[in-house]
Write an enzyme that holds these catalytic residues in place. Sequence first.
Site, short mmCIF file in Angstrom:
data_model
loop_
_atom_site.label_atom_id
_atom_site.label_comp_id
_atom_site.label_asym_id
_atom_site.label_seq_id
_atom_site.Cartn_x
_atom_site.Cartn_y
_atom_site.Cartn_z
CG ASP A 63 -1.77 1.19 1.37
OD1 ASP A 63 -2.40 1.58 0.37
OD2 ASP A 63 -1.81 1.78 2.47
CG ASP A 116 -1.94 7.64 0.61
OD1 ASP A 116 -1.24 8.66 0.64
OD2 ASP A 116 -2.59 7.29 -0.39
CG ASP A 154 -1.65 2.13 6.40
OD1 ASP A 154 -2.28 3.05 6.92
OD2 ASP A 154 -1.66 1.90 5.19
#
Length: 221
Positions: free
Chosen positions: A8, A10, A165
């Site tokens: 990922d 961001d 995250d």
Amino acid sequence: MIKAVIFDFDGLIFDTETFEFESYQSIYKKYNVEFPLQRWYESIGTNFVFNPYEKLLSSHTYLDENEIKKERTTIFEDSIQEKSPREGVINYFEKAKELGLMVALASSSTKNWIYKFLEMLNLEKFFDLILTADDVSEVKPNPELYLRVLEHFEIQANEAVVFEDSPNGSLAAIRANIPCVVVPNATTQNLDFDHQVALRINSMAEIELSELLQKLSLKQI
């Protein structure tokens, strides 16, 4: 055998999520309005499901939305100056290349947003594939982004590992049947993650990539 690692962006590679969160908190605090924290949490890792300015503008109807957006964006842009990727990230990229693994980025953000930061941080060179919201019909928690990566690399789900995250992002990986390692940031560390995540670490500096992949392999036996 693991053939690809998928990241990922961001909040995982570069903690835009925390920088954005702090910029919204700052602008809300300035006008003495409580930031809608729970709705913000729900939106992390996917498309915004709400207008983050809505509560502020409804509380102070004299405010101009465009001006508020400019003010908030300025706070955000100032906060990211001279900032670096999260700890251990570059080492993971370099080790993945050393191990001969394919490296992909799969993000729910737009292509313009992602490439802006990849250029700023000089990270584009590490990726064999970059997929964003512009490449799929639905973003996370829909698994389409991750399924597209598998298709592109012509590999099976158990031949890849996803690093995420956020709960929305990890759920997308789980729905694609790809083992998912969660590395929460300051904003997502207290959120609830699905019990099916393969592993949780605090930072990529906590464990070397080769050791982490070995742990995952042992768990799958």
